[in-house]
Design a protein around this motif. Structure first.
Motif, PDB file in Angstrom:
ATOM      1  N   GLU A 120      40.410  39.938  34.525  1.00  0.00           N
ATOM      2  CA  GLU A 120      40.153  39.928  33.079  1.00  0.00           C
ATOM      3  C   GLU A 120      38.670  39.787  32.744  1.00  0.00           C
ATOM      4  O   GLU A 120      38.156  40.454  31.844  1.00  0.00           O
ATOM      5  CB  GLU A 120      40.942  38.787  32.431  1.00  0.00           C
ATOM      6  N   ILE A 122      36.180  40.819  34.210  1.00  0.00           N
ATOM      7  CA  ILE A 122      35.358  42.002  34.534  1.00  0.00           C
ATOM      8  C   ILE A 122      35.784  43.201  33.690  1.00  0.00           C
ATOM      9  O   ILE A 122      35.068  44.189  33.593  1.00  0.00           O
ATOM     10  CB  ILE A 122      35.442  42.332  36.043  1.00  0.00           C
ATOM     11  N   GLN A 123      36.955  43.096  33.040  1.00  0.00           N
ATOM     12  CA  GLN A 123      37.445  44.230  32.250  1.00  0.00           C
ATOM     13  C   GLN A 123      36.443  44.592  31.158  1.00  0.00           C
ATOM     14  O   GLN A 123      35.934  43.724  30.447  1.00  0.00           O
ATOM     15  CB  GLN A 123      38.789  43.893  31.604  1.00  0.00           C
ATOM     16  N   GLY A 124      36.197  45.875  31.024  1.00  0.00           N
ATOM     17  CA  GLY A 124      35.272  46.341  29.981  1.00  0.00           C
ATOM     18  C   GLY A 124      33.819  46.077  30.319  1.00  0.00           C
ATOM     19  O   GLY A 124      32.941  46.318  29.501  1.00  0.00           O
TER      20      GLY A 124
END
Lengths: 164, 165
Positions: A120, A122-124
């Motif tokens: 989560e 690292i997402q985006g």
């Protein structure tokens, strides 16, 4: 499974040897689903006149002008391709085309243990990387980064939106 | 007065933080880090643990200290829940193994002078037996997407200020 450098124009990959192709971006290998890569073209075929925003130019594919994008090792879009890049992988997603420049493309022949979404936090925040693979590498575990046509198109659209 | 057990995590010589005893589930010595291209410096590494990919956070980086990666030869594996109460695991880079300490309410203190980013993920603070102020980390926040987005915005804002000056 076999591993081979795929450096041919108009190569179609309908016959499944491996599920993923490894695209070399600088010194970073990213994996793209093989069924999304519909052609590999020479970078010399890229028309650099009037490129789309943040792209390096266009390439012709079956009568379509397909925007070609180039990533740095930090997964940032570059509007000039390094000289090392030899290929453009053309990817298809729901009838749309997008192309990515790379040094080389090889069938990914390692044994895949597990596919996992990006953590989560690292997402985006890791460019177009959509998910990760754990694979077996000489009886040890390693990870590879997955970029899909959809995640690449979304990343390009978000980047273009952010600079408007 | 009741005691609660807390792990004191050695982020570096000048920075220590803590998590509760139950949050720390494993210690990995000499971890094999895999760098994620494009990810922010403080969370640009992952490790594979029990066939799961774990993000690894470098809290020293949040505090503005950028030590050599080779110093962080220990990873504390932390269990946390996200907003939907789903269980996840994440890692925190350390320079040495954590120490367990029993603390009570009399040890509560104000937060030390921390960077804004570190303050934002600190729940409260206590003074340990060695007299150091130890922030208690909110693990759910530390590993959340919202926190990363805040950090990216903060870095962009700082860069803009630097460019203007």
């Amino acid at each position: 499974m076999m591993s081979q450098t795929a450096y041919q124009n108009n190569v179609s990959y309908n016959e499944g040897i491996a599920e993923y192709m490894s695209l070399l971006i600088g010194s970073i290998n990213i994996l793209a689903p093989r069924n999304e890569i519909i052609s590999l073209e020479s970078i010399q075929s890229v028309d650099t006149n009037n490129p789309a925003a943040e792209s390096i130019g266009y390439i012709q594919y079956e009568g379509n002008r397909v925007a070609v994008y180039c990533l740095s090792e930090q997964m940032k879009l570059q509007n000039k391709s390094p000289k090392d890049n030899l290929l453009c992988a053309i990817l298809e997603y729901e009838g749309s085309y997008i192309s990515l420049a790379c040094l080389e493309a090889n069938a990914f022949s390692r044994q895949i243990v597990k596919r996992q979404p990006l953590p989560e936090c690292i997402q985006g925040a890791a460019g177009p990387i959509e998910s990760l693979f754990i694979y077996d590498s000489n009886n040890t575990r390693d990870a590879a980064f997955i970029v899909t046509a959809e995640s690449l198109a979304r990343f390009v659209a978000e980047f273009q939106h952010s600079i408007e | 007065m009741s005691n609660a057990a807390a792990w004191i995590l050695n982020i570096n010589e000048s920075l220590h933080v803590s998590v509760s005893q139950l949050e720390l589930v494993h210690i990995i010595n000499e971890p094999y880090y895999i760098k994620v291209p494009g990810a922010p410096d403080y969370c640009n590494k992952i490790i594979i643990w029990n066939d799961n990919i774990l993000p690894v956070v470098n809290i020293a980086n949040l505090a503005g200290n950028h030590g050599s990666a080779s110093r962080y030869n220990v990873v504390a594996v932390i269990i946390y829940r996200d907003h939907d109460e789903q269980v996840h695991y994440g890692g925190i880079s350390l320079i040495s193994s954590p120490e367990l300490e029993y603390v009570n309410n009399s040890q509560v203190c104000t937060l030390p002078d921390l960077s804004y980013l570190l303050q934002e993920t600190s729940l409260s603070c206590f003074t340990c037996k060695k007299g150091r102020k130890i922030p208690i980390i909110d693990s759910s926040r530390l590993f959340s997407r919202e926190y990363t987005q805040n950090i990216i915005r903060e870095h962009a804002r700082n860069q803009m200020i630097n460019n203007e000056t």
